[in-house]
Design a protein around this motif. Sequence first.
Motif, PDB file in Angstrom:
ATOM      1  N   THR A   1      59.527  -7.919  63.005  1.00  7.54           N
ATOM      2  CA  THR A   1      59.537  -7.278  61.681  1.00  7.54           C
ATOM      3  C   THR A   1      58.174  -7.286  60.994  1.00  7.54           C
ATOM      4  OG1 THR A   1      60.303  -9.369  60.714  1.00  7.54           O
ATOM      5  CG2 THR A   1      61.977  -7.729  61.279  1.00  7.54           C
ATOM      6  N   LYS A   2      57.246  -8.128  61.446  1.00  9.87           N
ATOM      7  CA  LYS A   2      55.908  -8.125  60.849  1.00  9.87           C
ATOM      8  C   LYS A   2      55.058  -6.968  61.368  1.00  9.87           C
ATOM      9  CE  LYS A   2      54.728 -12.367  61.845  1.00  9.87           C
ATOM     10  NZ  LYS A   2      54.018 -13.666  61.907  1.00  9.87           N
ATOM     11  N   GLY A   3      55.558  -6.294  62.424  1.00  7.95           N
ATOM     12  CA  GLY A   3      54.812  -5.170  62.973  1.00  7.95           C
ATOM     13  C   GLY A   3      53.565  -5.609  63.700  1.00  7.95           C
ATOM     14  N   GLY A   4      52.604  -4.686  63.791  1.00  2.07           N
ATOM     15  CA  GLY A   4      51.366  -4.950  64.502  1.00  2.07           C
ATOM     16  C   GLY A   4      51.140  -3.941  65.608  1.00  2.07           C
ATOM     17  N   VAL A   5      50.112  -4.198  66.406  1.00  2.72           N
ATOM     18  CA  VAL A   5      49.786  -3.371  67.570  1.00  2.72           C
ATOM     19  C   VAL A   5      50.504  -3.954  68.776  1.00  2.72           C
ATOM     20  CG1 VAL A   5      47.931  -2.571  69.082  1.00  2.72           C
ATOM     21  CG2 VAL A   5      47.542  -2.746  66.615  1.00  2.72           C
ATOM     22  N   CYS A   6      51.227  -3.114  69.514  1.00  2.00           N
ATOM     23  CA  CYS A   6      52.024  -3.584  70.657  1.00  2.00           C
ATOM     24  C   CYS A   6      51.188  -4.450  71.586  1.00  2.00           C
ATOM     25  CB  CYS A   6      52.602  -2.403  71.423  1.00  2.00           C
ATOM     26  SG  CYS A   6      53.784  -1.424  70.473  1.00  2.00           S
ATOM     27  N   ALA A   7      51.830  -5.432  72.208  1.00  2.00           N
ATOM     28  CA  ALA A   7      51.112  -6.465  72.957  1.00  2.00           C
ATOM     29  C   ALA A   7      50.650  -6.030  74.337  1.00  2.00           C
ATOM     30  CB  ALA A   7      51.994  -7.716  73.080  1.00  2.00           C
ATOM     31  N   PHE A   8      50.972  -4.807  74.755  1.00  2.00           N
ATOM     32  CA  PHE A   8      50.448  -4.356  76.049  1.00  2.00           C
ATOM     33  C   PHE A   8      49.012  -3.870  75.877  1.00  2.00           C
ATOM     34  CE2 PHE A   8      53.415  -0.966  74.505  1.00  2.00           C
ATOM     35  CZ  PHE A   8      52.485   0.009  74.165  1.00  2.00           C
ATOM     36  N   ASN A   9      48.304  -3.734  77.002  1.00  2.00           N
ATOM     37  CA  ASN A   9      46.900  -3.333  76.955  1.00  2.00           C
ATOM     38  C   ASN A   9      46.794  -1.811  76.975  1.00  2.00           C
ATOM     39  OD1 ASN A   9      44.143  -3.793  76.798  1.00  2.00           O
ATOM     40  ND2 ASN A   9      43.872  -3.867  79.020  1.00  2.00           N
ATOM     41  N   GLY A  10      47.476  -1.178  75.997  1.00  2.00           N
ATOM     42  CA  GLY A  10      47.445   0.267  75.876  1.00  2.00           C
ATOM     43  C   GLY A  10      46.288   0.712  75.003  1.00  2.00           C
ATOM     44  N   THR A  11      46.398   1.920  74.473  1.00  5.59           N
ATOM     45  CA  THR A  11      45.293   2.459  73.691  1.00  5.59           C
ATOM     46  C   THR A  11      45.087   1.676  72.396  1.00  5.59           C
ATOM     47  OG1 THR A  11      45.792   4.623  74.620  1.00  5.59           O
ATOM     48  CG2 THR A  11      44.316   4.573  72.736  1.00  5.59           C
ATOM     49  N   GLY A  12      46.163   1.116  71.827  1.00  8.01           N
ATOM     50  CA  GLY A  12      46.018   0.326  70.608  1.00  8.01           C
ATOM     51  C   GLY A  12      45.110  -0.867  70.811  1.00  8.01           C
ATOM     52  N   ASN A  13      45.422  -1.694  71.795  1.00  8.27           N
ATOM     53  CA  ASN A  13      44.587  -2.866  72.037  1.00  8.27           C
ATOM     54  C   ASN A  13      43.282  -2.506  72.743  1.00  8.27           C
ATOM     55  OD1 ASN A  13      45.920  -5.183  70.860  1.00  8.27           O
ATOM     56  ND2 ASN A  13      47.581  -4.765  72.300  1.00  8.27           N
ATOM     57  N   SER A  14      43.261  -1.405  73.488  1.00  6.29           N
ATOM     58  CA  SER A  14      41.992  -0.929  74.042  1.00  6.29           C
ATOM     59  C   SER A  14      41.060  -0.480  72.925  1.00  6.29           C
ATOM     60  CB  SER A  14      42.235   0.222  75.019  1.00  6.29           C
ATOM     61  OG  SER A  14      42.978  -0.216  76.148  1.00  6.29           O
ATOM     62  N   SER A  15      41.637   0.044  71.828  1.00  2.00           N
ATOM     63  CA  SER A  15      40.816   0.404  70.672  1.00  2.00           C
ATOM     64  C   SER A  15      40.277  -0.850  69.988  1.00  2.00           C
ATOM     65  CB  SER A  15      41.636   1.243  69.686  1.00  2.00           C
ATOM     66  OG  SER A  15      41.993   2.485  70.258  1.00  2.00           O
TER      67      SER A  15
END
Length: 718
Positions: A272-286
């Motif tokens: 429920t706190k949200g965030g950037v998904c924990a996989f190494n996708g474009t979010g964490n690559s960014s």
Amino acid sequence: MVERPNFPFVIDEAYNPYRECIQGLANEPITVLKLLADAGERLSADSPLARLDDVTMGEVVARLRDNRPRIAIIAGSLDHPAHLLDRDHILMAAARVWQNGGVPFTFSFPVICDGTAQNNIGQSYSLASRNQTAAIVNVNFEGHSYHAAYVLAGCDKSPSAVLAGLAAADMARAHRGNQAPAWALFAPAHVLKGGTIPAATAKALRDVGKAARAAGHADLAEDIEENMHYILQCSSDEAFAGQLERALNLGLVDAATKRRLLDELAGATCHTKGGVCAFNGTGNSSRTLLAAFGLVPPELELLTDLPSDEAVMSGVDSLFGLLNKPQFRVSEILRRNFGNLVRIHNATGSSSNILLHLPMIMRHAGFDVTIEDYRRVRQDTPVQEVFAHSLTEGRDTFVLAQQFAAGQHRGMESLYRVLTDLGVAMDLDAPTVTGGTWRDRTKDLAVPVDPTLGEKAVIRTRPLRPRAGVEVLTGSFFDNAVVKVSGMSDALYDHFDDHVFVVRYYENEAACNADFARSDLVEHLGRTEGLDAALIRAVVTRNGGNPDADHKTMLEKGWLSFAFIIAGQGPRAYGMPEMFAPSQNLRHHRILESSSILMTDGRYSGVTKGACIGHTVPEAFDGGGIGYLHDGDVLRLNLSSARIDLLERAAFLAGEERPLDPAADAGRAPLFVERQARMANRLLDIAACNLMDGVTDAARGVVPLAVDRRATRRLADA
């Protein structure tokens, strides 16, 4: 009174619009007062940030008149999970800006979630939204004459968009000459903790697997069992959706059961706190991109929650420390760290989407950078993979952030240290937003990763394998394309190196997904147009297999291999959507993964694994050779030489391999004309205001043509 660091409180520039024009001086102070009033009400009384002195109309006017630092705190929209904690973070940063003698402002922009947009028209708007966000950020930053930005960076392509907009402002200011440069510091959103499959749902999924095994479909059972080892994220949900569709088509579940299981999985996915998904996708690559560029201070790099008061204070103080120092302007930090970023991107196995976003950022900064510059750095300074990220073995990005918080590594600083120790030519003298260089930041880092972590370490000091990153391909029917080799196992890479494939051509991902879910998939593939006994024998023999085996064995062994081509997905044809569902269905289909590849002029999700080739240039809509392929064509993939070629069929059957450009084959022209007409008609699906017909190709970042024309500076000469 809060102690203020010794920063320059007046920006050194010739022109101050708030002094020269009364309208801004009249309009904007009330926005500052409201922002600081909210901070005073919402921040804890115990917080040092809650102590705000002299917040009056007179003081705001005076600071604007005197050219005190005008800081834009840039955030995203609350309908995106990455931005759920933005409001509190905004107020914390605003308070510190005021305490440091500056003037805080804030604005937010809409953020489309690429996960939410999967398999609907939203994916055709994703890159359009990136370009529009860059323009929106630039408009606000320039229109209100902000000096610097404290950016609450989110997910997917939005961090690159914000950075591009700020870089464009810096470029324009350099030309005008009467304003200070643009400075920026980024605070990436916290990492979202992965979910857990509810016990009852897990039992039901295992029951589906048992039913599949009992019915003779062990491949489906094993696919479900494997996917249950992943942390629960939207990406694993997509794989379950494909697997349950296969089960439905096989009569193993009914539609109501499938729907119930998907609903249960969805409800357990996101914290429920949200965030950037924990996989190494474009979010964490960014996140990695921003940090590798030197734009993120270490205390804000890997958060698992709202940052502490101390982290925000330190971050804002770092931003103030850059002011009036041109060597830390946005465009200079980008220029100096470009090569570093390419090396880090490869070493960490980051998203292939970065090969779209990186040229886009650099071209907005005025640099003539294309995918060829990425390839050049990759070839000149090869790196090995040192990022042991895993969604099944307790090494996801949330764990990476936990290890960071525990002091077991120092994030990007550790990666720079590791690569330097391995002999990679990192530019340690490049500037960063800490006010120092990478050499300054890593000189005391004798032990970059806590050795007691052992196999639990995400960052490794010894290479995992020699191959890493994203390879740029070329071939007989296209100029360039990309494949994420870090998403392929060594066995799959070796198997597909110097391998031939039979083409199956699709004009949309839905048709491809439907084929992947068919109960008679093996038989259906065997009925591919142009796939006769002679071609099967030639392909299987060429791939080192037994041509007398049955079709299922040929597929399982990877002797009879297919190239699933999804064309007409490029920027101008359809906005360049992600082919995420087909890639997940391929990756989590035991038979297909071992035998086949995907290729598209669209793109993929950053979390994509397997042999997925994308960003093909020229795209089909512009007459690219990918649009001339048809069922039964034969492609040869050679990963070692970074090539994929169409082979002349008659010669191949005769034992020769002659590369062919299908666009030069007059007999294919009528088929292409029909396809192009359908592509043109399909454009009506997209609102006219979001068509991308005035943009460059993927190799140049899919940027507006005006941005492309301004990108004339060479990195080496700047």
